[in-house]
Design an enzyme around this catalytic site. Sequence first.
Site, PDB file in Angstrom:
ATOM      1  N   TYR A  25       0.851  -1.190   0.000  1.00  0.00           N
ATOM      2  CA  TYR A  25       0.000   0.000   0.000  1.00  0.00           C
ATOM      3  C   TYR A  25       0.889   1.243   0.000  1.00  0.00           C
ATOM      4  O   TYR A  25       1.696   1.451   0.908  1.00  0.00           O
ATOM      5  CB  TYR A  25      -0.952   0.024   1.205  1.00  0.00           C
ATOM      6  CG  TYR A  25      -1.951  -1.128   1.246  1.00  0.00           C
ATOM      7  CD1 TYR A  25      -2.259  -1.872   0.106  1.00  0.00           C
ATOM      8  CD2 TYR A  25      -2.598  -1.476   2.423  1.00  0.00           C
ATOM      9  CE1 TYR A  25      -3.172  -2.927   0.143  1.00  0.00           C
ATOM     10  CE2 TYR A  25      -3.519  -2.519   2.475  1.00  0.00           C
ATOM     11  CZ  TYR A  25      -3.788  -3.244   1.328  1.00  0.00           C
ATOM     12  OH  TYR A  25      -4.693  -4.286   1.379  1.00  0.00           O
TER      13      TYR A  25
HETATM   14  N1  NAP Z   1      -6.392  -8.574   0.960  1.00  0.00           N
HETATM   15  C1  NAP Z   1      -6.678  -7.941  -0.134  1.00  0.00           C
HETATM   16  O1  NAP Z   1      -6.387  -8.409  -1.234  1.00  0.00           O
HETATM   17  C2  NAP Z   1      -7.350  -6.615  -0.071  1.00  0.00           C
HETATM   18  C3  NAP Z   1      -7.911  -6.030  -1.222  1.00  0.00           C
HETATM   19  C4  NAP Z   1      -8.564  -4.797  -1.086  1.00  0.00           C
HETATM   20  C5  NAP Z   1      -8.646  -4.178   0.160  1.00  0.00           C
HETATM   21  N2  NAP Z   1      -8.075  -4.750   1.264  1.00  0.00           N
HETATM   22  C6  NAP Z   1      -8.208  -4.149   2.617  1.00  0.00           C
HETATM   23  O2  NAP Z   1      -9.560  -3.783   2.798  1.00  0.00           O
HETATM   24  C7  NAP Z   1      -9.638  -2.398   3.135  1.00  0.00           C
HETATM   25  C8  NAP Z   1     -10.907  -1.812   2.578  1.00  0.00           C
HETATM   26  O3  NAP Z   1     -10.945  -1.973   1.181  1.00  0.00           O
HETATM   27  P1  NAP Z   1     -11.561  -0.924   0.170  1.00  0.00           P
HETATM   28  O4  NAP Z   1     -11.146   0.453   0.536  1.00  0.00           O
HETATM   29  O5  NAP Z   1     -11.287  -1.433  -1.178  1.00  0.00           O
HETATM   30  O6  NAP Z   1     -13.093  -1.145   0.385  1.00  0.00           O
HETATM   31  P2  NAP Z   1     -14.425  -0.631   0.973  1.00  0.00           P
HETATM   32  O7  NAP Z   1     -14.313  -0.401   2.421  1.00  0.00           O
HETATM   33  O8  NAP Z   1     -15.380  -1.639   0.459  1.00  0.00           O
HETATM   34  O9  NAP Z   1     -14.741   0.724   0.185  1.00  0.00           O
HETATM   35  C9  NAP Z   1     -14.106   1.933   0.398  1.00  0.00           C
HETATM   36  C10 NAP Z   1     -14.878   2.973  -0.375  1.00  0.00           C
HETATM   37  O10 NAP Z   1     -16.161   3.162   0.244  1.00  0.00           O
HETATM   38  C11 NAP Z   1     -16.346   4.530   0.560  1.00  0.00           C
HETATM   39  N3  NAP Z   1     -17.049   4.656   1.842  1.00  0.00           N
HETATM   40  C12 NAP Z   1     -16.712   4.081   3.005  1.00  0.00           C
HETATM   41  N4  NAP Z   1     -17.611   4.406   3.956  1.00  0.00           N
HETATM   42  C13 NAP Z   1     -18.522   5.210   3.373  1.00  0.00           C
HETATM   43  C14 NAP Z   1     -19.682   5.877   3.832  1.00  0.00           C
HETATM   44  N5  NAP Z   1     -20.096   5.757   5.089  1.00  0.00           N
HETATM   45  N6  NAP Z   1     -20.379   6.630   2.959  1.00  0.00           N
HETATM   46  C15 NAP Z   1     -19.979   6.757   1.678  1.00  0.00           C
HETATM   47  N7  NAP Z   1     -18.878   6.158   1.178  1.00  0.00           N
HETATM   48  C16 NAP Z   1     -18.154   5.391   2.029  1.00  0.00           C
HETATM   49  C17 NAP Z   1     -14.967   5.117   0.653  1.00  0.00           C
HETATM   50  O11 NAP Z   1     -15.045   6.497   0.337  1.00  0.00           O
HETATM   51  P3  NAP Z   1     -14.433   7.582   1.333  1.00  0.00           P
HETATM   52  O12 NAP Z   1     -12.965   7.410   1.231  1.00  0.00           O
HETATM   53  O13 NAP Z   1     -14.948   8.869   0.788  1.00  0.00           O
HETATM   54  O14 NAP Z   1     -14.969   7.274   2.695  1.00  0.00           O
HETATM   55  C18 NAP Z   1     -14.189   4.313  -0.379  1.00  0.00           C
HETATM   56  O15 NAP Z   1     -14.338   4.883  -1.662  1.00  0.00           O
HETATM   57  C19 NAP Z   1      -8.346  -1.794   2.577  1.00  0.00           C
HETATM   58  O16 NAP Z   1      -7.984  -0.594   3.222  1.00  0.00           O
HETATM   59  C20 NAP Z   1      -7.367  -2.901   2.831  1.00  0.00           C
HETATM   60  O17 NAP Z   1      -6.906  -2.847   4.163  1.00  0.00           O
HETATM   61  C21 NAP Z   1      -7.449  -5.961   1.156  1.00  0.00           C
END
Ligand code: NAP
Length: 325
Positions: free
Chosen positions: A59
Amino acid sequence: MEYTTLGSTGMEVSRICLGCMSFGTSEWRDWVLDEDESREIIERAIDLGINFFDTANMYSLGESERVLGNVLSEYDRDSQVVATKGYFEMDEDNPNSGGLSRKALEQELSNSLSRLGMDTVDLYQIHRWDYETPIEQTLKTLDDIVRRGQSRYVGASSMWAHQFAESLRVSDRDGLERFQTMQNHYNLLYREEEREMLPLCEREGVGVVPWSPLARGYLTRPHEEFEATTRGQTDDYAREHPYFDGGGREVNERVEELAGEYDATMAQIALAWLLDKEWVDAPIVGTTSVQHLEDAVEALDIDLAGSDVAYLEAPYEPVPVSGHE
Ligand SMILES: NC(=O)c1ccc[n+]([C@@H]2O[C@H](COP(=O)([O-])OP(=O)(O)OC[C@H]3O[C@@H](n4cnc5c(N)ncnc54)[C@H](OP(=O)(O)O)[C@@H]3O)[C@@H](O)[C@H]2O)c1
């Protein structure tokens, strides 16, 4: 904050894990926060009782770990549960900066620890399966990492269920540390994990920490508004996942409808659905907004009626496997 025991570790974690992929440097991805703005979210998470943080060496190419470590160094380390990962190549000129060989894992964990400014992480995870390295070598290396005190537990991330079952079998056969957690792709719009992986985790007492619980933002707003944010416009991975296939649009519309009925946000309904699933310990939420972080924590108070859970799930149809190869 609610806490739960992570799988069979005995270790208590907050039911919301803070995903740190959005922290580090905007030079890596347009939607990633630089250090000062990242700090604000991490500090608010700690205020809210979140004790569980997930990062990875890849990251922001190490900056996420550095920023997280800087902020956490100002707090009591004993009260934090810090998870990181290795596998993806960190330096395109060095093929041994990726994969799960002993050489790569030992080097990469050592680099992660120095960026985090820690002697030990709580959970070291393999980010993907390595088809070039025998799993026996990887498991022996991870076992040594635990013996050396560089990580307390080891975990895995997206892979086929047969690979995970084989890993658990080998570690049990050889008396090695077993994977205590599965970090997999699971949300209302991607439920293929319910076929094999999640029942396997349940049977084996493995903790489940889903990634992209909000479908990278697809579940947080009406589908026609997905491109309203920088991330919505530029996150290519979001477009590659089959969120709009297999009934995805209708699920999205039902999330919006129930958000109105529960006087909640769409993100809160999507998280409440995941938190209702017995096999989920803590979704890993990604956000760049204090308000959205607070929304996530408030989702813990939403108790979806069984009929609403069924209503949200009904339009889903099988979609191609997404998140690993
Ligand atoms: N192991 C793996 O292969 C893998 C892959 C992907 C991710 N990850 C882990 O999972 C974590 C989360 O993944 P992700 O960021 O892809 O997914 P997510 O949590 O599904 O989605 C994040 C998105 O949702 C939005 N969001 C979150 N809360 C919100 C709310 N209350 N209202 C409106 N929009 C909202 C965020 O926008 P805002 O920024 O504007 O809040 C962002 O654009 C990562 O940080 C990482 O640690 C792991």
